[in-house]
Design a protein around this motif. Structure first.
Motif, PDB file in Angstrom:
ATOM      1  N   GLU A 108      63.608  49.806  31.455  1.00 37.97           N
ATOM      2  CA  GLU A 108      64.006  50.064  32.835  1.00 37.97           C
ATOM      3  C   GLU A 108      62.882  49.702  33.798  1.00 37.97           C
ATOM      4  OE1 GLU A 108      65.092  54.137  32.906  1.00 37.97           O
ATOM      5  OE2 GLU A 108      66.985  53.857  31.822  1.00 37.97           O
ATOM      6  N   VAL A 109      61.658  50.090  33.443  1.00 42.89           N
ATOM      7  CA  VAL A 109      60.500  49.750  34.282  1.00 42.89           C
ATOM      8  C   VAL A 109      60.342  48.243  34.365  1.00 42.89           C
ATOM      9  CG1 VAL A 109      57.995  49.894  34.490  1.00 42.89           C
ATOM     10  CG2 VAL A 109      59.305  51.922  33.857  1.00 42.89           C
ATOM     11  N   LEU A 110      60.456  47.560  33.237  1.00 40.93           N
ATOM     12  CA  LEU A 110      60.314  46.101  33.218  1.00 40.93           C
ATOM     13  C   LEU A 110      61.397  45.452  34.059  1.00 40.93           C
ATOM     14  CD1 LEU A 110      58.890  43.622  32.110  1.00 40.93           C
ATOM     15  CD2 LEU A 110      60.392  43.732  30.109  1.00 40.93           C
ATOM     16  N   SER A 111      62.616  45.972  33.991  1.00 38.03           N
ATOM     17  CA  SER A 111      63.709  45.419  34.790  1.00 38.03           C
ATOM     18  C   SER A 111      63.440  45.605  36.276  1.00 38.03           C
ATOM     19  CB  SER A 111      65.025  46.098  34.400  1.00 38.03           C
ATOM     20  OG  SER A 111      66.083  45.644  35.202  1.00 38.03           O
ATOM     21  N   ALA A 112      62.790  46.714  36.619  1.00 38.92           N
ATOM     22  CA  ALA A 112      62.535  47.002  38.038  1.00 38.92           C
ATOM     23  C   ALA A 112      61.394  46.155  38.598  1.00 38.92           C
ATOM     24  CB  ALA A 112      62.224  48.486  38.220  1.00 38.92           C
ATOM     25  N   VAL A 113      60.318  45.988  37.824  1.00 33.79           N
ATOM     26  CA  VAL A 113      59.132  45.306  38.357  1.00 33.79           C
ATOM     27  C   VAL A 113      59.068  43.836  37.958  1.00 33.79           C
ATOM     28  CG1 VAL A 113      57.862  47.474  38.316  1.00 33.79           C
ATOM     29  CG2 VAL A 113      57.652  45.913  36.386  1.00 33.79           C
ATOM     30  N   GLY A 114      59.840  43.432  36.942  1.00 31.27           N
ATOM     31  CA  GLY A 114      59.807  42.051  36.495  1.00 31.27           C
ATOM     32  C   GLY A 114      58.640  41.790  35.565  1.00 31.27           C
ATOM     33  N   PRO A 115      58.662  40.662  34.844  1.00 32.30           N
ATOM     34  CA  PRO A 115      57.584  40.346  33.893  1.00 32.30           C
ATOM     35  C   PRO A 115      56.268  40.092  34.612  1.00 32.30           C
ATOM     36  CG  PRO A 115      59.061  38.472  34.165  1.00 32.30           C
ATOM     37  CD  PRO A 115      59.704  39.624  34.881  1.00 32.30           C
ATOM     38  N   SER A 116      55.176  40.425  33.941  1.00 26.04           N
ATOM     39  CA  SER A 116      53.843  40.254  34.523  1.00 26.04           C
ATOM     40  C   SER A 116      53.444  38.783  34.491  1.00 26.04           C
ATOM     41  CB  SER A 116      52.825  41.082  33.728  1.00 26.04           C
ATOM     42  OG  SER A 116      53.233  42.423  33.645  1.00 26.04           O
ATOM     43  N   LYS A 117      52.747  38.364  35.536  1.00 22.25           N
ATOM     44  CA  LYS A 117      52.314  36.972  35.622  1.00 22.25           C
ATOM     45  C   LYS A 117      50.841  36.809  35.275  1.00 22.25           C
ATOM     46  CE  LYS A 117      55.744  35.884  39.177  1.00 22.25           C
ATOM     47  NZ  LYS A 117      56.665  35.270  38.194  1.00 22.25           N
ATOM     48  N   ASP A 118      50.108  37.916  35.198  1.00 21.69           N
ATOM     49  CA  ASP A 118      48.694  37.854  34.846  1.00 21.69           C
ATOM     50  C   ASP A 118      48.295  39.174  34.189  1.00 21.69           C
ATOM     51  OD1 ASP A 118      48.417  39.747  36.956  1.00 21.69           O
ATOM     52  OD2 ASP A 118      48.008  38.141  38.394  1.00 21.69           O
ATOM     53  N   ALA A 119      47.043  39.218  33.698  1.00 19.02           N
ATOM     54  CA  ALA A 119      46.575  40.402  32.981  1.00 19.02           C
ATOM     55  C   ALA A 119      46.596  41.647  33.860  1.00 19.02           C
ATOM     56  CB  ALA A 119      45.169  40.149  32.433  1.00 19.02           C
ATOM     57  N   ALA A 120      46.252  41.493  35.126  1.00 18.78           N
ATOM     58  CA  ALA A 120      46.244  42.638  36.038  1.00 18.78           C
ATOM     59  C   ALA A 120      47.663  43.177  36.228  1.00 18.78           C
ATOM     60  CB  ALA A 120      45.637  42.238  37.380  1.00 18.78           C
ATOM     61  N   GLY A 121      48.635  42.268  36.321  1.00 16.04           N
ATOM     62  CA  GLY A 121      50.017  42.703  36.464  1.00 16.04           C
ATOM     63  C   GLY A 121      50.516  43.407  35.224  1.00 16.04           C
ATOM     64  N   LEU A 122      50.102  42.920  34.037  1.00 17.24           N
ATOM     65  CA  LEU A 122      50.488  43.576  32.797  1.00 17.24           C
ATOM     66  C   LEU A 122      49.893  44.971  32.730  1.00 17.24           C
ATOM     67  CD1 LEU A 122      51.747  43.683  30.028  1.00 17.24           C
ATOM     68  CD2 LEU A 122      49.804  42.384  29.131  1.00 17.24           C
ATOM     69  N   ARG A 123      48.664  45.103  33.175  1.00 22.69           N
ATOM     70  CA  ARG A 123      48.036  46.425  33.179  1.00 22.69           C
ATOM     71  C   ARG A 123      48.806  47.380  34.087  1.00 22.69           C
ATOM     72  NH1 ARG A 123      41.955  48.529  33.111  1.00 22.69           N
ATOM     73  NH2 ARG A 123      42.396  50.679  33.741  1.00 22.69           N
ATOM     74  N   ARG A 124      49.213  46.912  35.257  1.00 18.21           N
ATOM     75  CA  ARG A 124      49.976  47.785  36.167  1.00 18.21           C
ATOM     76  C   ARG A 124      51.279  48.232  35.515  1.00 18.21           C
ATOM     77  NH1 ARG A 124      47.999  44.006  39.937  1.00 18.21           N
ATOM     78  NH2 ARG A 124      49.954  42.809  39.896  1.00 18.21           N
ATOM     79  N   PHE A 125      51.929  47.312  34.815  1.00 21.07           N
ATOM     80  CA  PHE A 125      53.159  47.672  34.118  1.00 21.07           C
ATOM     81  C   PHE A 125      52.891  48.740  33.065  1.00 21.07           C
ATOM     82  CE2 PHE A 125      55.587  47.008  30.172  1.00 21.07           C
ATOM     83  CZ  PHE A 125      56.847  47.384  30.614  1.00 21.07           C
ATOM     84  N   LEU A 126      51.828  48.575  32.292  1.00 24.46           N
ATOM     85  CA  LEU A 126      51.511  49.531  31.237  1.00 24.46           C
ATOM     86  C   LEU A 126      51.153  50.898  31.811  1.00 24.46           C
ATOM     87  CD1 LEU A 126      49.434  47.166  28.939  1.00 24.46           C
ATOM     88  CD2 LEU A 126      51.738  48.041  28.495  1.00 24.46           C
ATOM     89  N   GLU A 127      50.461  50.912  32.932  1.00 27.82           N
ATOM     90  CA  GLU A 127      50.131  52.192  33.568  1.00 27.82           C
ATOM     91  C   GLU A 127      51.389  52.880  34.080  1.00 27.82           C
ATOM     92  OE1 GLU A 127      47.218  50.944  36.427  1.00 27.82           O
ATOM     93  OE2 GLU A 127      45.535  51.475  35.100  1.00 27.82           O
ATOM     94  N   GLU A 128      52.313  52.107  34.617  1.00 25.20           N
ATOM     95  CA  GLU A 128      53.585  52.665  35.064  1.00 25.20           C
ATOM     96  C   GLU A 128      54.368  53.195  33.866  1.00 25.20           C
ATOM     97  OE1 GLU A 128      56.861  53.819  37.326  1.00 25.20           O
ATOM     98  OE2 GLU A 128      54.845  53.235  37.986  1.00 25.20           O
TER      99      GLU A 128
END
Length: 205
Positions: free
Chosen positions: A73-93
């Motif tokens: 659900e979180v991934l659907s809301a924020v979309g796939p990460s485009k860089d390492a910083a974005g992936l980190r934000r997803f993981l923290e969420e």
């Protein structure tokens, strides 16, 4: 010729079994007392599901509070990460999804399932392996999206998933989710620099 199982009744039983297991756990689970508590019979449960282990596995698989479903659900809301910083934000969420009261109530059951799968691998081992595989596949996809080759993406995902599963266990015993969150962020500090594709990998992507 036997009458086909009623899908609506089957789903209703799964929902009720899931609620029962969340409240009572797995260690002393017996089919007959559970059936009596649910107002049905053990023969009826076996008619619909074949075995107790299959019944429990299916009941847990449809739990809407499953962290994996929340992750999707979180991934659907924020979309796939485009860089390492974005992936980190997803993981923290995603981590924040663990730190909620309703999920706190469900997580001990998954921990119990994990330990039971070690003691009785034929019973809950397949369910536990499926759970780990689903998480690893999801995170592997995210690492692949950063340009990492498939093999490296899966290694990074396996490391992350296994580490997070370990981090979740401690606060179940101590209740200290603040410390677990601090440790999780420290883990990301250590891992994030390794989430970037090399020049060769980026060229070959």
């Amino acid at each position: 010729m036997p009458r086909p199982a009623d899908p609506a009744k089957r789903r209703e039983l799964l929902d009720r079994v899931r609620a029962y297991v969340l409240e009572n756990g797995l260690s002393d689970l017996s089919l007959r007392p559970m059936a009596r508590s649910l107002g049905t019979s053990d023969r009826m449960l076996l008619y619909y599901f074949g075995t107790k282990d299959r019944l429990i596995s299916e009941a847990l698989a449809i739990d809407e509070r499953r962290p994996l479903l929340r992750g999707r659900e979180v991934l659907s809301a924020v979309g796939p990460s485009k860089d390492a910083a974005g992936l980190r934000r997803f993981l923290e969420e995603l981590w924040q999804q663990f730190d909620t009261p309703d999920l706190h109530a469900a997580l001990p059951l998954y921990f119990e399932m994990m330990t039971t799968s070690l003691l009785h691998p034929d019973r809950y081992g397949p369910l536990m392996r499926d759970l780990l595989a689903e998480w690893t596949d999801l995170i592997t996809t995210l690492f692949s999206g950063l340009g990492l080759p498939e093999a490296r993406a899966r290694r990074e995902a396996t490391l992350l998933v296994d580490a997070v599963f370990g981090l979740v266990c401690a606060p179940l015993a101590t209740g200290d989710w603040d410390q677990a969150t601090t440790t999780f962020r420290l883990l990301l500090d250590r891992l994030e620099p390794g989430w970037r594709a090399t020049h060769e990998e980026a060229r070959d992507a």
